[in-house]
Design a protein around this motif. Sequence first.
Motif, PDB file in Angstrom:
ATOM      1  N   ARG A 146      94.239  56.660 -16.369  1.00 12.48           N
ATOM      2  CA  ARG A 146      93.503  56.244 -17.562  1.00 12.48           C
ATOM      3  C   ARG A 146      92.191  55.564 -17.168  1.00 12.48           C
ATOM      4  N   THR A 147      92.220  54.785 -16.101  1.00 10.54           N
ATOM      5  CA  THR A 147      91.018  54.086 -15.649  1.00 10.54           C
ATOM      6  C   THR A 147      89.909  55.078 -15.305  1.00 10.54           C
ATOM      7  N   GLU A 148      90.258  56.112 -14.567  1.00 10.02           N
ATOM      8  CA  GLU A 148      89.279  57.129 -14.188  1.00 10.02           C
ATOM      9  C   GLU A 148      88.707  57.817 -15.428  1.00 10.02           C
ATOM     10  N   ALA A 149      89.570  58.175 -16.358  1.00 10.38           N
ATOM     11  CA  ALA A 149      89.117  58.837 -17.583  1.00 10.38           C
ATOM     12  C   ALA A 149      88.222  57.913 -18.404  1.00 10.38           C
ATOM     13  N   GLN A 150      88.586  56.633 -18.486  1.00 13.22           N
ATOM     14  CA  GLN A 150      87.791  55.683 -19.267  1.00 13.22           C
ATOM     15  C   GLN A 150      86.418  55.471 -18.650  1.00 13.22           C
ATOM     16  N   GLU A 151      86.341  55.446 -17.315  1.00 12.90           N
ATOM     17  CA  GLU A 151      85.049  55.299 -16.650  1.00 12.90           C
ATOM     18  C   GLU A 151      84.136  56.472 -16.969  1.00 12.90           C
ATOM     19  N   VAL A 152      84.685  57.686 -16.999  1.00  8.78           N
ATOM     20  CA  VAL A 152      83.887  58.867 -17.343  1.00  8.78           C
ATOM     21  C   VAL A 152      83.428  58.777 -18.795  1.00  8.78           C
ATOM     22  N   ALA A 153      84.339  58.434 -19.696  1.00  3.37           N
ATOM     23  CA  ALA A 153      83.990  58.317 -21.115  1.00  3.37           C
ATOM     24  C   ALA A 153      82.907  57.264 -21.324  1.00  3.37           C
ATOM     25  N   ASP A 154      83.018  56.142 -20.626  1.00  6.90           N
ATOM     26  CA  ASP A 154      82.018  55.078 -20.752  1.00  6.90           C
ATOM     27  C   ASP A 154      80.647  55.536 -20.268  1.00  6.90           C
ATOM     28  N   ARG A 155      80.616  56.256 -19.140  1.00  8.76           N
ATOM     29  CA  ARG A 155      79.337  56.764 -18.620  1.00  8.76           C
ATOM     30  C   ARG A 155      78.702  57.735 -19.612  1.00  8.76           C
ATOM     31  N   LEU A 156      79.512  58.608 -20.192  1.00  9.54           N
ATOM     32  CA  LEU A 156      78.985  59.573 -21.156  1.00  9.54           C
ATOM     33  C   LEU A 156      78.517  58.875 -22.428  1.00  9.54           C
ATOM     34  N   ASP A 157      79.249  57.862 -22.861  1.00  8.42           N
ATOM     35  CA  ASP A 157      78.864  57.088 -24.042  1.00  8.42           C
ATOM     36  C   ASP A 157      77.520  56.395 -23.841  1.00  8.42           C
ATOM     37  N   ASP A 158      77.247  55.957 -22.617  1.00  6.24           N
ATOM     38  CA  ASP A 158      76.024  55.229 -22.306  1.00  6.24           C
ATOM     39  C   ASP A 158      74.776  56.101 -22.351  1.00  6.24           C
ATOM     40  N   GLN A 159      74.936  57.405 -22.536  1.00  2.68           N
ATOM     41  CA  GLN A 159      73.789  58.298 -22.574  1.00  2.68           C
ATOM     42  C   GLN A 159      73.054  58.232 -23.903  1.00  2.68           C
ATOM     43  N   GLY A 160      73.594  57.511 -24.883  1.00  2.00           N
ATOM     44  CA  GLY A 160      72.891  57.272 -26.132  1.00  2.00           C
ATOM     45  C   GLY A 160      72.901  58.422 -27.127  1.00  2.00           C
ATOM     46  N   GLN A 161      73.758  59.393 -26.921  1.00  2.00           N
ATOM     47  CA  GLN A 161      73.838  60.494 -27.877  1.00  2.00           C
ATOM     48  C   GLN A 161      74.789  60.109 -29.011  1.00  2.00           C
ATOM     49  N   GLU A 162      74.856  60.942 -30.029  1.00  5.37           N
ATOM     50  CA  GLU A 162      75.643  60.605 -31.207  1.00  5.37           C
ATOM     51  C   GLU A 162      77.097  61.067 -31.126  1.00  5.37           C
ATOM     52  N   GLN A 163      77.535  61.565 -29.998  1.00  7.89           N
ATOM     53  CA  GLN A 163      78.914  61.972 -29.852  1.00  7.89           C
ATOM     54  C   GLN A 163      79.784  60.772 -29.516  1.00  7.89           C
ATOM     55  N   LEU A 164      81.056  60.893 -29.858  1.00  8.05           N
ATOM     56  CA  LEU A 164      82.044  59.878 -29.538  1.00  8.05           C
ATOM     57  C   LEU A 164      82.914  60.427 -28.416  1.00  8.05           C
ATOM     58  N   TYR A 165      83.148  59.627 -27.398  1.00  6.95           N
ATOM     59  CA  TYR A 165      84.014  60.030 -26.293  1.00  6.95           C
ATOM     60  C   TYR A 165      85.258  59.160 -26.312  1.00  6.95           C
TER      61      TYR A 165
END
Length: 61
Positions: free
Chosen positions: A30-49
Amino acid sequence: MSDGNAVLPWLVIRQDGNGNRYRVGRYATRTEAQEVADRLDDQGQEQLYVVERTAATGQAG
């Protein structure tokens, strides 16, 4: 070495503004998946991860 039998129960899912959902990747923890989701979220796009755990299937018991 083959990781074809690796257990990757954690998914990162991208949900767009229309509610469409797409699997971004599968991860062992879960930690690995959450780190990826957080990095993608930080890109400032309107998608939810989001991070979700898959249901256990195909396991002998």
